[in-house]
Design a protein around this motif. Structure first.
Motif, PDB file in Angstrom:
ATOM      1  N   GLU A 354     -76.011 -13.803  54.725  1.00  0.00           N
ATOM      2  CA  GLU A 354     -74.831 -14.808  54.712  1.00  0.00           C
ATOM      3  C   GLU A 354     -73.679 -14.181  54.932  1.00  0.00           C
ATOM      4  O   GLU A 354     -72.655 -15.092  55.702  1.00  0.00           O
ATOM      5  CB  GLU A 354     -74.891 -15.695  53.447  1.00  0.00           C
ATOM      6  CG  GLU A 354     -76.167 -16.601  53.277  1.00  0.00           C
ATOM      7  CD  GLU A 354     -75.747 -17.475  52.148  1.00  0.00           C
ATOM      8  OE1 GLU A 354     -74.663 -17.414  51.394  1.00  0.00           O
ATOM      9  OE2 GLU A 354     -76.919 -18.198  51.764  1.00  0.00           O
ATOM     10  N   ASN A 355     -73.194 -12.924  54.490  1.00  0.00           N
ATOM     11  CA  ASN A 355     -71.738 -12.467  54.753  1.00  0.00           C
ATOM     12  C   ASN A 355     -71.737 -11.375  55.795  1.00  0.00           C
ATOM     13  O   ASN A 355     -70.810 -10.497  55.494  1.00  0.00           O
ATOM     14  CB  ASN A 355     -71.229 -12.198  53.339  1.00  0.00           C
ATOM     15  CG  ASN A 355     -71.935 -10.849  52.821  1.00  0.00           C
ATOM     16  OD1 ASN A 355     -73.124 -10.538  53.048  1.00  0.00           O
ATOM     17  ND2 ASN A 355     -71.324 -10.318  51.729  1.00  0.00           N
ATOM     18  N   ALA A 356     -72.730 -11.287  56.707  1.00  0.00           N
ATOM     19  CA  ALA A 356     -72.709 -10.108  57.354  1.00  0.00           C
ATOM     20  C   ALA A 356     -71.560 -10.109  58.320  1.00  0.00           C
ATOM     21  O   ALA A 356     -70.976  -9.135  58.679  1.00  0.00           O
ATOM     22  CB  ALA A 356     -73.990 -10.006  58.614  1.00  0.00           C
ATOM     23  N   LYS A 357     -71.006 -11.089  58.748  1.00  0.00           N
ATOM     24  CA  LYS A 357     -69.767 -11.099  59.564  1.00  0.00           C
ATOM     25  C   LYS A 357     -68.465 -10.665  58.947  1.00  0.00           C
ATOM     26  O   LYS A 357     -67.553 -10.396  59.666  1.00  0.00           O
ATOM     27  CB  LYS A 357     -69.590 -12.585  60.043  1.00  0.00           C
ATOM     28  CG  LYS A 357     -68.648 -12.740  61.507  1.00  0.00           C
ATOM     29  CD  LYS A 357     -68.706 -13.889  62.113  1.00  0.00           C
ATOM     30  CE  LYS A 357     -67.786 -13.906  63.570  1.00  0.00           C
ATOM     31  NZ  LYS A 357     -67.624 -15.440  64.100  1.00  0.00           N
ATOM     32  N   SER A 358     -68.284 -10.597  57.817  1.00  0.00           N
ATOM     33  CA  SER A 358     -67.283  -9.666  57.168  1.00  0.00           C
ATOM     34  C   SER A 358     -67.324  -8.305  57.219  1.00  0.00           C
ATOM     35  O   SER A 358     -66.447  -7.584  56.787  1.00  0.00           O
ATOM     36  CB  SER A 358     -67.423 -10.153  55.441  1.00  0.00           C
ATOM     37  OG  SER A 358     -68.571  -9.431  54.981  1.00  0.00           O
ATOM     38  N   HIS A 359     -68.127  -7.789  58.165  1.00  0.00           N
ATOM     39  CA  HIS A 359     -68.186  -6.354  58.502  1.00  0.00           C
ATOM     40  C   HIS A 359     -67.087  -5.726  59.212  1.00  0.00           C
ATOM     41  O   HIS A 359     -66.066  -6.635  59.627  1.00  0.00           O
ATOM     42  CB  HIS A 359     -69.457  -6.046  59.165  1.00  0.00           C
ATOM     43  CG  HIS A 359     -69.611  -6.620  60.885  1.00  0.00           C
ATOM     44  ND1 HIS A 359     -68.753  -6.231  61.762  1.00  0.00           N
ATOM     45  CD2 HIS A 359     -70.158  -7.745  61.189  1.00  0.00           C
ATOM     46  CE1 HIS A 359     -68.548  -6.987  62.789  1.00  0.00           C
ATOM     47  NE2 HIS A 359     -69.752  -7.861  62.426  1.00  0.00           N
ATOM     48  N   LEU A 360     -66.978  -4.339  59.349  1.00  0.00           N
ATOM     49  CA  LEU A 360     -65.815  -3.856  59.997  1.00  0.00           C
ATOM     50  C   LEU A 360     -66.043  -3.080  61.351  1.00  0.00           C
ATOM     51  O   LEU A 360     -65.575  -2.180  61.633  1.00  0.00           O
ATOM     52  CB  LEU A 360     -64.898  -2.935  58.722  1.00  0.00           C
ATOM     53  CG  LEU A 360     -64.517  -3.369  57.854  1.00  0.00           C
ATOM     54  CD1 LEU A 360     -64.046  -2.187  56.828  1.00  0.00           C
ATOM     55  CD2 LEU A 360     -63.342  -4.486  58.078  1.00  0.00           C
ATOM     56  N   ALA A 361     -67.154  -3.452  62.012  1.00  0.00           N
ATOM     57  CA  ALA A 361     -67.569  -2.893  63.035  1.00  0.00           C
ATOM     58  C   ALA A 361     -66.702  -2.875  64.111  1.00  0.00           C
ATOM     59  O   ALA A 361     -66.702  -1.959  65.132  1.00  0.00           O
ATOM     60  CB  ALA A 361     -68.950  -3.511  63.527  1.00  0.00           C
ATOM     61  N   PHE A 362     -65.882  -3.849  64.211  1.00  0.00           N
ATOM     62  CA  PHE A 362     -64.783  -4.088  65.129  1.00  0.00           C
ATOM     63  C   PHE A 362     -63.274  -3.715  64.602  1.00  0.00           C
ATOM     64  O   PHE A 362     -62.290  -3.941  65.155  1.00  0.00           O
ATOM     65  CB  PHE A 362     -64.814  -5.274  65.909  1.00  0.00           C
ATOM     66  CG  PHE A 362     -65.950  -5.557  66.732  1.00  0.00           C
ATOM     67  CD1 PHE A 362     -66.259  -5.049  67.752  1.00  0.00           C
ATOM     68  CD2 PHE A 362     -66.666  -6.844  66.506  1.00  0.00           C
ATOM     69  CE1 PHE A 362     -67.262  -5.432  68.472  1.00  0.00           C
ATOM     70  CE2 PHE A 362     -67.900  -6.938  67.072  1.00  0.00           C
ATOM     71  CZ  PHE A 362     -68.127  -6.319  68.303  1.00  0.00           C
ATOM     72  N   GLY A 363     -63.392  -3.005  63.264  1.00  0.00           N
ATOM     73  CA  GLY A 363     -62.109  -2.846  62.631  1.00  0.00           C
ATOM     74  C   GLY A 363     -61.528  -3.938  62.060  1.00  0.00           C
ATOM     75  O   GLY A 363     -62.184  -5.123  61.913  1.00  0.00           O
ATOM     76  N   SER A 364     -60.156  -4.140  61.748  1.00  0.00           N
ATOM     77  CA  SER A 364     -59.538  -5.208  61.308  1.00  0.00           C
ATOM     78  C   SER A 364     -58.143  -5.237  61.244  1.00  0.00           C
ATOM     79  O   SER A 364     -57.663  -3.898  61.542  1.00  0.00           O
ATOM     80  CB  SER A 364     -60.050  -5.064  59.709  1.00  0.00           C
ATOM     81  OG  SER A 364     -59.196  -6.138  59.139  1.00  0.00           O
ATOM     82  N   GLY A 365     -57.436  -6.241  61.349  1.00  0.00           N
ATOM     83  CA  GLY A 365     -55.959  -6.080  61.225  1.00  0.00           C
ATOM     84  C   GLY A 365     -55.479  -5.863  62.978  1.00  0.00           C
ATOM     85  O   GLY A 365     -56.286  -6.356  63.655  1.00  0.00           O
ATOM     86  N   ILE A 366     -54.382  -5.098  63.199  1.00  0.00           N
ATOM     87  CA  ILE A 366     -53.603  -5.212  64.408  1.00  0.00           C
ATOM     88  C   ILE A 366     -54.616  -4.401  65.344  1.00  0.00           C
ATOM     89  O   ILE A 366     -54.174  -4.628  66.532  1.00  0.00           O
ATOM     90  CB  ILE A 366     -52.218  -4.808  64.338  1.00  0.00           C
ATOM     91  CG1 ILE A 366     -52.190  -3.119  63.867  1.00  0.00           C
ATOM     92  CG2 ILE A 366     -51.428  -5.462  63.457  1.00  0.00           C
ATOM     93  CD1 ILE A 366     -51.070  -2.567  64.155  1.00  0.00           C
ATOM     94  N   HIS A 367     -55.483  -3.579  65.019  1.00  0.00           N
ATOM     95  CA  HIS A 367     -56.356  -2.896  65.996  1.00  0.00           C
ATOM     96  C   HIS A 367     -57.675  -3.383  66.043  1.00  0.00           C
ATOM     97  O   HIS A 367     -58.589  -2.858  66.411  1.00  0.00           O
ATOM     98  CB  HIS A 367     -56.376  -1.408  65.413  1.00  0.00           C
ATOM     99  CG  HIS A 367     -55.133  -0.588  65.610  1.00  0.00           C
ATOM    100  ND1 HIS A 367     -54.732  -0.185  66.892  1.00  0.00           N
ATOM    101  CD2 HIS A 367     -54.167  -0.271  64.951  1.00  0.00           C
ATOM    102  CE1 HIS A 367     -53.562   0.443  66.722  1.00  0.00           C
ATOM    103  NE2 HIS A 367     -53.040   0.293  65.453  1.00  0.00           N
ATOM    104  N   THR A 368     -58.004  -4.686  65.598  1.00  0.00           N
ATOM    105  CA  THR A 368     -59.328  -5.287  65.888  1.00  0.00           C
ATOM    106  C   THR A 368     -59.491  -5.226  67.160  1.00  0.00           C
ATOM    107  O   THR A 368     -58.934  -5.461  68.223  1.00  0.00           O
ATOM    108  CB  THR A 368     -59.370  -6.744  65.229  1.00  0.00           C
ATOM    109  OG1 THR A 368     -58.890  -6.703  63.807  1.00  0.00           O
ATOM    110  CG2 THR A 368     -60.784  -7.265  65.455  1.00  0.00           C
ATOM    111  N   CYS A 369     -60.782  -4.982  67.602  1.00  0.00           N
ATOM    112  CA  CYS A 369     -61.203  -4.684  68.954  1.00  0.00           C
ATOM    113  C   CYS A 369     -61.105  -5.765  69.938  1.00  0.00           C
ATOM    114  O   CYS A 369     -61.395  -6.789  69.661  1.00  0.00           O
ATOM    115  CB  CYS A 369     -62.652  -4.047  69.058  1.00  0.00           C
ATOM    116  SG  CYS A 369     -63.325  -3.910  70.683  1.00  0.00           S
ATOM    117  N   LEU A 370     -60.271  -5.837  70.878  1.00  0.00           N
ATOM    118  CA  LEU A 370     -60.052  -6.893  71.938  1.00  0.00           C
ATOM    119  C   LEU A 370     -61.280  -7.131  72.645  1.00  0.00           C
ATOM    120  O   LEU A 370     -61.479  -8.338  73.269  1.00  0.00           O
ATOM    121  CB  LEU A 370     -59.036  -6.449  73.034  1.00  0.00           C
ATOM    122  CG  LEU A 370     -57.576  -6.566  72.397  1.00  0.00           C
ATOM    123  CD1 LEU A 370     -56.489  -6.040  73.484  1.00  0.00           C
ATOM    124  CD2 LEU A 370     -57.259  -8.116  72.559  1.00  0.00           C
ATOM    125  N   GLY A 371     -62.224  -6.202  72.665  1.00  0.00           N
ATOM    126  CA  GLY A 371     -63.332  -6.531  73.581  1.00  0.00           C
ATOM    127  C   GLY A 371     -64.544  -6.969  72.711  1.00  0.00           C
ATOM    128  O   GLY A 371     -65.767  -7.454  73.188  1.00  0.00           O
TER     129      GLY A 371
END
Length: 427
Positions: A354-371
């Motif tokens: 249920e909570n898989a989307k809370s992962h950090l695979a795209f980072g977090s904060g101002i550097h979250t992956c734009l792609g």
């Protein structure tokens, strides 16, 4: 073989070396030990602080005033024996500028604004028909009922063709894109020899010359593509236009982030589905409705970008640990995404989580992956088409399951699969 059920027996924190070849092949038992015994750990032999628990990685990502992204190039340096020759080759091209990945505000905000103006939600949504066509063309070449090497047949060419289409460059440069991207990635969390460092430098110069020509072409002949978007981004505001050096840095990051990571995500996901036919059957019941959940769990479990550097601008406190100013810090996303404190049975692949989307695979904060949106879109489309077309997928007999030698980019070198249109399973 490390004991992932009881990693403390085989993986004492004091022996952790992120660049040890065996560790890079299977880092997760080490990460378990680190999360339990030293979630902030200094690896003296490498001069790096490793942060491995999700709450502390989250905290560092959001504190960009102290945990700076201005750490320089994310690559390991060339061997001393060829450092001067590598520098001389680099001097023939354009100076590398810190942009998205390696910049702090306010420069980072400028570059992110410029890319966001080109890489809009509308631009991503418009890619869907061409992605579906690329997927269909690649799947048409995959034979049924016999082993195929999935990386070369599908996982590698898929993002390369998508990136080429988005950038507006012809498919006849796909091999060059692959070679340049592979060369860039060689020293991301890994070391290479002198000959490899020279080849990498020459490839970078070749890449720069090609894309500077493309940038100049779009200034006089704009098109509906990402390169034109970068050239014209300043037209939407009061910002200065991107320099060639900045645009080259951004396109290089797109090549690596869009190619290497998507390749590893797709390969790893099919590996897990072949290992777990229950999840393949679950997915086939309703691919369109379940593809998003499958992709999020694959991102969490596989985490193609396993880690990223930061450098401390001041003394930093994380939990009970104090990190001196000027320290190189490695935020271990691959460990954080399996943290048992955040993800129950985090070492298990579970697309119904249920909570898989809370992962950090795209980072977090101002550097979250734009792609991230494009990566999710192409992964969902590819997986839906695979599940619609094939009844079953199994592992062929010739797999060695060897991973690329990097603690930053993690993925299988090759994966041999059998796709079955009738649903039969190989023993």
């Amino acid at each position: 073989m490390t004991d992932i059920a009881n990693p403390a027996n085989a993986c004492p924190v004091s022996s952790f070396d992120p660049l040890d070849p065996e560790t890079m092949q299977c880092p997760h038992p080490w990460y378990q030990s680190l999360r339990r015994d030293a979630p902030v750990h200094f690896v003296a032999s490498r001069g790096m602080w490793f942060v491995t628990s999700k709450d502390l990685v989250d905290e560092a990502l959001l504190n960009h005033d102290v945990f700076s992204s201005a750490f320089g190039l994310p690559q390991m340096p060339p061997p001393d024996s060829v450092a001067e020759e590598v520098a001389a080759i680099a001097a023939e091209g354009w100076e590398h500028l810190p942009t998205l990945l390696t910049a702090d505000p306010p420069e980072h905000h400028y570059y992110r604004r410029m890319v966001a103006r080109a890489f809009t939600p509308r631009f991503v949504a418009q890619r869907e028909p061409e992605i579906r066509q690329i997927v269909a063309d690649l799947l048409a070449e995959i034979p049924e009922g016999q082993p195929i090497e999935f990386v070369e047949a599908f996982a590698a060419p898929l993002p390369l063709h998508i990136i080429a289409a988005a950038l507006g460059v012809s498919d006849d440069r796909i091999d060059d894109f692959r070679r340049w991207s592979d060369q860039f990635a060689l020293t991301l969390g890994a070391e290479i020899d002198a000959d490899g460092a020279l080849e990498q430098a020459r490839s970078l110069l070749e890449y720069q010359r090609y894309f500077v020509a493309q940038l100049e072409d779009r200034r006089t002949d704009p098109r509906d593509d990402l390169i034109t978007g970068l050239v014209q981004a300043s037209n939407a505001g009061d910002d200065e236009p991107l320099s060639n050096g900045a645009a080259l840095s951004i396109i290089q990051q797109i090549l690596i982030a869009g190619n290497e990571t998507s390749r590893k995500l797709m390969t790893g996901t099919l590996h897990q589905l072949a290992l777990n036919p229950t999840w393949w059957n679950w997915f086939k019941e309703d691919p369109a409705a379940r593809s998003a959940d499958l992709v999020e769990e694959a991102l969490r479990f596989l985490t193609p970008v396993q880690s990223m550097f930061r450098i401390t601008k001041a003394e930093a406190t994380l939990g009970d640990y104090t990190i001196p100013p000027g320290s190189m810090v490695v935020l271990a996303f691959g460990s954080a995404n399996r943290d048992e404190a955040q993800f129950a049975d985090g070492e298990e692949f579970n697309p119904a989580r249920e909570n898989a989307k809370s992962h950090l695979a795209f980072g977090s904060g101002i550097h979250t992956c734009l792609g991230a949106s494009l990566a999710r879109l192409q992964a969902r489309i590819a997986l839906e088409e695979l599940a619609t077309r094939y009844a079953g997928v199994t592992l062929a007999d010739d797999n060695d399951f060897e991973y690329e030698p990097s603690f930053m980019l993690r993925g299988l070198k090759r994966l041999s699969l059998v796709f079955d249109a009738t649903g039969g399973h190989r023993s």
